[in-house]
Design an enzyme around this catalytic site. Structure first.
Site, PDB file in Angstrom:
ATOM      1  N   ASP A  31       0.869  -1.172   0.000  1.00 16.77           N
ATOM      2  CA  ASP A  31       0.000   0.000   0.000  1.00 16.77           C
ATOM      3  C   ASP A  31       0.906   1.221   0.000  1.00 16.77           C
ATOM      4  OD1 ASP A  31      -2.179   1.906   0.502  1.00 16.77           O
ATOM      5  OD2 ASP A  31      -3.301   0.166   1.230  1.00 16.77           O
ATOM      6  N   ILE A  32       0.328   2.381  -0.307  1.00 15.68           N
ATOM      7  CA  ILE A  32       1.082   3.627  -0.166  1.00 15.68           C
ATOM      8  C   ILE A  32       0.922   4.181   1.248  1.00 15.68           C
ATOM      9  CG2 ILE A  32       1.014   4.214  -2.613  1.00 15.68           C
ATOM     10  CD1 ILE A  32      -1.304   6.135  -1.981  1.00 15.68           C
ATOM     11  N   GLY A  69      -6.390  -2.596  -4.318  1.00 14.56           N
ATOM     12  CA  GLY A  69      -5.934  -1.209  -4.340  1.00 14.56           C
ATOM     13  C   GLY A  69      -6.751  -0.327  -5.269  1.00 14.56           C
ATOM     14  N   GLY A  70      -6.599   0.986  -5.087  1.00 14.75           N
ATOM     15  CA  GLY A  70      -7.276   1.956  -5.941  1.00 14.75           C
ATOM     16  C   GLY A  70      -8.303   2.765  -5.165  1.00 14.75           C
ATOM     17  N   HIS A 110     -20.723  -2.112  -8.717  1.00 15.87           N
ATOM     18  CA  HIS A 110     -20.903  -0.865  -9.465  1.00 15.87           C
ATOM     19  C   HIS A 110     -20.499  -0.998 -10.931  1.00 15.87           C
ATOM     20  CE1 HIS A 110     -22.222   1.255  -5.954  1.00 15.87           C
ATOM     21  NE2 HIS A 110     -21.225   0.727  -5.281  1.00 15.87           N
ATOM     22  N   TYR A 134     -16.077   5.342 -11.503  1.00 17.58           N
ATOM     23  CA  TYR A 134     -15.564   4.255 -10.658  1.00 17.58           C
ATOM     24  C   TYR A 134     -16.019   2.905 -11.213  1.00 17.58           C
ATOM     25  CZ  TYR A 134     -15.362   1.091  -6.636  1.00 17.58           C
ATOM     26  OH  TYR A 134     -15.146   0.012  -5.814  1.00 17.58           O
ATOM     27  N   LYS A 138     -13.964  -0.464 -12.913  1.00 17.86           N
ATOM     28  CA  LYS A 138     -14.083  -1.882 -12.581  1.00 17.86           C
ATOM     29  C   LYS A 138     -14.360  -2.719 -13.828  1.00 17.86           C
ATOM     30  CE  LYS A 138     -13.348  -1.480  -8.191  1.00 17.86           C
ATOM     31  NZ  LYS A 138     -12.091  -1.989  -7.601  1.00 17.86           N
ATOM     32  N   ARG A 173     -30.595  -2.314   2.405  1.00 19.12           N
ATOM     33  CA  ARG A 173     -30.089  -3.057   1.253  1.00 19.12           C
ATOM     34  C   ARG A 173     -28.955  -4.014   1.626  1.00 19.12           C
ATOM     35  NH1 ARG A 173     -28.817  -0.538  -3.313  1.00 19.12           N
ATOM     36  NH2 ARG A 173     -26.768  -1.412  -3.729  1.00 19.12           N
TER      37      ARG A 173
END
Length: 262
Positions: A31-32, A69-70, A110, A134, A138, A173
């Site tokens: 990770d950063i 990540g992202g 999504h 986003y 994906k 939901r």
């Protein structure tokens, strides 16, 4: 066995890490964002998913790469393009260069956000209908996974992750979209042993009584979720079902503009 995880400091990585610890297993976290407290068998290697050299080094010797990540929500197009789309390319290219046989890609519901809940189980795999930039990211990640699986004989699983959480909160939901950390860990264990080259697109969701999704594609590769949000219903749980709602939820709401920073 060596498992490498991108985005390991994020919510999903943090929830699932303790469930992956095994004698003789090394889990390499990237990770950063620094991870200061490591569990047994964990090691941290700082790296950005946009840095091909760093990713290749982090993946060297790995049996499985888990890409979490992202950006985890909507962002301006330039940020999605650089981090989520280019980052997805870098992760897959690095895995290929490092000789990693298996990759689990963290996709998202999504990618199909404009599908109505009532239609989501119509097929084991839904055609993309992204709800945001986003979501487009994906879809691109899934396409890259398919390319690398076909071109290089890798085993790539694109998992459309739903709502990962320890609890269902007040329900709503989440009764339909919940993915327990334990079921996510079961998915990872399944992929760690999967010896079926090709691209496998599945739903990453628990076996919820009110689920909107087909589990058939996951079961075809050996993923059998065990948890059910129904077992977490309490006196304050909202048990209303709205199958006319979009999978996108608030991601398609007018208060969440395309390309906005939420």
């Amino acid at each position: 066995m060596l498992i490498a995880i991108t985005g390991a400091a994020g919510l999903v990585g943090t929830l699932v890490r303790p469930l992956l610890r095994r004698p003789g297993r090394v889990v390499r976290l990237t990770d950063i964002v620094a991870i200061d407290e490591l569990g047994d068998g964990e090691e941290f290697q700082p790296a950005s998913i946009t840095d091909l050299e760093a990713m290749t080094a982090a993946f060297t010797g790995a049996d499985l790469v888990i890409h979490l990540g992202g950006h985890s929500a909507e962002r301006p197009w330039e940020q999605i393009l650089e981090t989520n789309i280019n980052g997805g390319y870098v992760v897959l290219e690095a895995a290929h260069r490092a000789g990693v046989p298996r990759v689990l890609l963290g996709s998202s519901l999504h990618a199909t956000g404009y599908v109505a809940a009532r239609d989501a189980a119509a097929a084991p795999v839904l055609q993309p209908r992204p709800d945001t930039y986003y979501g487009v990211g994906k879809v691109a990640l899934e396409a890259l996974g398919s390319l690398y699986a076909d071109r290089f004989g890798m085993t790539v699983v694109s998992a459309r992750i739903c709502t990962v959480a320890d609890t269902i909160g007040t329900g709503g939901r989440t009764l339909s979209t919940w993915l327990s950390p334990a079921d996510l860990a079961r998915l990872i264990e399944t992929v760690s042993e999967l010896d079926r080259p090709g691209h496998h697109l599945i739903w990453a969701v628990s076996d919820n009584t009110r689920s909107w999704f087909s589990l058939e594609a996951g079961k075809a590769i050996g993923f059998h979720p065990l948890d059910d949000a129904e077992s977490r219903i309490g006196p304050d749980t909202d048990v209303r079902e709205d199958r006319d709602a979009l999978l996108a939820g608030v991601f398609a709401d007018a208060n969440h503009p395309l390309g906005g920073t939420w």
